[in-house]
Each structure stands twice: as structure tokens, then as C-alpha cells.
Design a protein around this motif. Sequence first.
Motif, PDB file in Angstrom:
ATOM      1  N   SER A  44       0.844  -5.107  -5.362  1.00  0.00           N
ATOM      2  CA  SER A  44       2.230  -4.827  -5.744  1.00  0.00           C
ATOM      3  C   SER A  44       2.264  -3.530  -6.528  1.00  0.00           C
ATOM      4  O   SER A  44       1.253  -3.099  -7.096  1.00  0.00           O
ATOM      5  CB  SER A  44       2.829  -5.969  -6.571  1.00  0.00           C
ATOM      6  N   GLY A  70       7.314  -0.883  -4.729  1.00  0.00           N
ATOM      7  CA  GLY A  70       6.586  -1.215  -3.515  1.00  0.00           C
ATOM      8  C   GLY A  70       5.766  -0.043  -3.007  1.00  0.00           C
ATOM      9  O   GLY A  70       5.486   0.910  -3.742  1.00  0.00           O
ATOM     10  N   PRO A 120       4.285  -7.353   3.111  1.00  0.00           N
ATOM     11  CA  PRO A 120       4.369  -6.011   2.535  1.00  0.00           C
ATOM     12  C   PRO A 120       3.814  -5.988   1.123  1.00  0.00           C
ATOM     13  O   PRO A 120       3.640  -7.041   0.491  1.00  0.00           O
ATOM     14  CB  PRO A 120       5.872  -5.726   2.546  1.00  0.00           C
ATOM     15  N   ILE A 121       3.514  -4.813   0.623  1.00  0.00           N
ATOM     16  CA  ILE A 121       3.143  -4.669  -0.781  1.00  0.00           C
ATOM     17  C   ILE A 121       4.355  -5.031  -1.639  1.00  0.00           C
ATOM     18  O   ILE A 121       5.468  -4.576  -1.391  1.00  0.00           O
ATOM     19  CB  ILE A 121       2.696  -3.221  -1.082  1.00  0.00           C
ATOM     20  N   GLY A 122       4.144  -5.848  -2.658  1.00  0.00           N
ATOM     21  CA  GLY A 122       5.251  -6.321  -3.478  1.00  0.00           C
ATOM     22  C   GLY A 122       5.867  -5.229  -4.346  1.00  0.00           C
ATOM     23  O   GLY A 122       5.246  -4.209  -4.636  1.00  0.00           O
ATOM     24  N   ASN A 123       7.088  -5.463  -4.773  1.00  0.00           N
ATOM     25  CA  ASN A 123       7.835  -4.541  -5.634  1.00  0.00           C
ATOM     26  C   ASN A 123       7.834  -5.101  -7.052  1.00  0.00           C
ATOM     27  O   ASN A 123       8.661  -5.940  -7.405  1.00  0.00           O
ATOM     28  CB  ASN A 123       9.259  -4.379  -5.099  1.00  0.00           C
ATOM     29  N   LEU A 149      15.256  -0.751  -3.135  1.00  0.00           N
ATOM     30  CA  LEU A 149      14.656   0.016  -2.056  1.00  0.00           C
ATOM     31  C   LEU A 149      15.719   0.613  -1.139  1.00  0.00           C
ATOM     32  O   LEU A 149      15.518   1.678  -0.561  1.00  0.00           O
ATOM     33  CB  LEU A 149      13.725  -0.871  -1.227  1.00  0.00           C
ATOM     34  N   ASN A 194       7.303   0.839   4.010  1.00  0.00           N
ATOM     35  CA  ASN A 194       7.514  -0.193   5.026  1.00  0.00           C
ATOM     36  C   ASN A 194       6.352  -0.331   6.007  1.00  0.00           C
ATOM     37  O   ASN A 194       6.480  -1.040   7.000  1.00  0.00           O
ATOM     38  CB  ASN A 194       8.803   0.101   5.812  1.00  0.00           C
ATOM     39  N   GLY A 205      13.084  -5.801  -1.558  1.00  0.00           N
ATOM     40  CA  GLY A 205      11.837  -6.127  -0.869  1.00  0.00           C
ATOM     41  C   GLY A 205      12.009  -6.196   0.635  1.00  0.00           C
ATOM     42  O   GLY A 205      13.093  -6.495   1.139  1.00  0.00           O
ATOM     43  N   TYR A 206      10.931  -5.908   1.347  1.00  0.00           N
ATOM     44  CA  TYR A 206      10.925  -6.014   2.800  1.00  0.00           C
ATOM     45  C   TYR A 206      10.628  -7.446   3.220  1.00  0.00           C
ATOM     46  O   TYR A 206      10.017  -8.219   2.483  1.00  0.00           O
ATOM     47  CB  TYR A 206       9.865  -5.087   3.398  1.00  0.00           C
ATOM     48  N   SER A 252      -1.287   3.062  -7.064  1.00  0.00           N
ATOM     49  CA  SER A 252      -0.885   3.099  -5.658  1.00  0.00           C
ATOM     50  C   SER A 252      -1.997   3.583  -4.733  1.00  0.00           C
ATOM     51  O   SER A 252      -1.976   3.299  -3.541  1.00  0.00           O
ATOM     52  CB  SER A 252       0.346   3.988  -5.491  1.00  0.00           C
TER      53      SER A 252
END
Length: 445
Positions: free
Chosen positions: A237, A241, A277-280, A286, A244, A302-303, A230
Motif C-alpha cells: 500500500s 496507491g 491493486p496496491i492499496g491506498n 484517485l 492501475n 481505490g481500484y 513506492s
Amino acid sequence: MRKFLLASVATLGMVAGATGAAHAQAATPPKPGTLVVHLNGLFTYQLDAVGSSVNSYGGYKLNPIANEGFLRLYPGFDAMTTNGFEYGVASEIRDAYTNPGQGEQENAVANGAANGTESLVIRRAYAYLGTKEAGIVRIGQGDGPWTLMQDGVFENFGDGNQWNSDGGIGSIVPSAAHPTWLFSDTGALYTSLKIVYLTPTFAGFNAGIGFEPNSNGIKEGLAACTVAQSTCAALASAPGGAGNARRKNTLDAMVQYTGAFSGVGVKVSAGYIKASPIGNSSGASLETIVSPETGAITHETGYKGLGIATVGGQVSYAGFMLGANMKDGQVNNGYTFLLPGQRNAFDWLVSAEYTAGPVTLGGYYFNNQSAGAHLPGNGVGRTEQDNGVAIGANYAVSPNLGLFVTYLYGQRKQYGFDFANSKTDTTVGNRMHSQAIGAGAALKW
């Protein structure tokens, strides 16, 4: 073409704290075969009176009288080859926010009494290269076309920050009572590394396109990346995630027209910005959403992607300027991503400014309609309504010394949401108000 080498406000003029990397580069290109080094700067101080719905809260009370200011430095250089190729570097360095107390402690000595700023931060740092005929490429941490070509939003009055504050009077207002708007010149967008191309002007038209693979700044997330995790800048990803706000593959494009008709100046622009967005990677939930109609439970993983359209325009005549700007799209406050079931944002702003000799008067009103804290089934109204008014006046004592006064009024409201406690499904704290007035001086070089 040269105006696009500068940040969105082009020049400080008499204004106290105009947003953007003003003074980052010379307004006039250097002579062919020469290089000009500069270290411009801006210092402001102002005394404010601030009141809000949360100035007295939870047994604590804020002093209605406050003071603040900031220091900004703009080192860089401009150069031109003998055949007319322009290049250079521009940067903006600011003093950082720190914790409250008796000034910062020197050398971490607990009983130290030395006041000072804890650190400096790099807000912008980019290089540019190109020609008047072929266009300009900007590479580094700075503004994209979404910021550079925004029209109809005047912030060149008062302390130059107003509600879009990074050190101005708006920074004194508690966040629970601080209205928001989708300003294009915001740190969420211009403090990331990107590559930008700005076209030459053809018959009054010009355009720009920018791309950033991720939302990190210079040297951010590099040393911490030992394996894919991270903390890596290039994160695409992650399990669960990455929230937001962290973007990838941001692309923005703008088209602008500038003209003059019988002494009336006209500028209009339109454009679009999109990001993912960064993937999950784990598919973990979430947010749990409960349908208010059926009670059905949905686990969102996911967003939604970010996508915003904008259009703006302004006219000028005999010292007067009138402008308007609108933004509409799939986004929440602060350029954050939406979850399924949340409404799109719709923002509009009208602004005016008048300059006569050393005096400038200006103001704007904005309205922001966003999802805010709403999620289906959480007891919060579908729309957060934010309204903001800013009025300011400036007097240029000299080209390097200006005096200013700024007034702000703000309102936030959303049914079922307590702004002070971030609580949902409640009738307490659903409406917040704030007012602020400040006067000060700015010295620039």
C-alpha cells in the motif's frame, strides 16, 4: 508433461517470430545422468508498409515504408538425474527498444556515429524441476498457467507477433490506431517472478496453478528499497496507491483436456486469474466521478480487484486447425484495474491455421469490448470497441531459415474519446483505423 516445460508456442518451426520463449529447452529430455547446454536464438528482419488515421498528425508525417526486426537469445540447460528427475534453466534475452535517431551513440559521445542497440533485457528466466509422474515446478520470471494453457489462439504464422507485437509488424503501428486484445502471452504477465506447478496428465486432463506476490521481475525494486516506499518490490500500500497496473497477490489456475478421436485432435481449456491493486493508505481521491443522472460527485479512493475467466478450444485434422477463445471479467485494457462505474471487459477471438509441408497459412479475428477511457460523467461512451484482423503465410526454406508475409487491419472506436490526444467529451478522433503489410525472413538456431 514435457510440452509444459516449453513456452506457449512450443517451437518456432518455420515461423519468423513466434511469441514466447521458444527454443528455451530441448523438446526431448536429455538421457539420464546427462546435462545439455544450449544457446538458441532467433533473428528476424522485415520490410513493412503501414497506414493509419494518425500517420499524418499535428504537422508531422510518418513514412509509410518502414523496416524492423529483432534478436532474441535463449540460453539455458536441461538435465536429468540417473533416477529420472528432470531439472534445468531457461531464459529469453531480447534487444531493448530505444529512442529514434542515427543509431545509438557509442560511449555516450554526442558526435558518435556507431549504430547499435542500447541494451538487452531479460524477458524470461526460470528454473524447472520435477518428474513426469509427479509434475513440474517452475520458479522464476516466466509464464504461468494462464499463458501456458491458453487454447484457441493461433499466433504461429506470419511474423509470429501480429497484433500481439513485441518487435514485429504491429510495433510499427502508432498506438492510437493499434487495437488491443487480452492476449495471455503478454509481458504484463510473464515478466514477473512467480512459482508455478503443472500436474501430470491423467486420462487427457492436466492442470496448473501459479502465484506471484507482486508484479516485479528479477532484481526489480530490490536495491531501491531502503525503507518502505513506492520503489520497493514488495509494496502492498502507498499514499494514493500505485496506479492501475501494479499488481499484488496474483493467482491463476487452468484446467486443460487433450484428446484425439478418429484422427481429429481436440484441446479445450478453462481457467481464472485474479489479482489485487496496491492499496491506498492515505485514502486520497484517485478519481472524481460525476453522476450523469443526478450530478452527484463521488471521490473514488481505490481500484477494483482484477478477476478474469477464460475458456478456449481448438480442433485439428489433416493439417487444418480451428480455434476460438473468450475472456470475460473485471479488467481494462492491458490487464489494468477498473474504477467503480467502469464496465467489465469481454474479449473473443477466432483463429485458423493450415500447414502443408513447408507452407503455413493462418489468420485470426478478434473483438475487444472494454471500458477504455470511460468514467461516469466524463462524456465518453461506456464501451471501447477494438477489432483486429491478422493474416499470414510462411515458407520454410530449411529448418533454420523461413520467409514470411503478414497483413494486419485494425480499428478502435469509442464515443467521446480522442485517441490521438487522450481528450474526453469530444467528437474528434473517436474512430481510428490502421493497416499494415510486411514481408521478411527469419533465421533461427
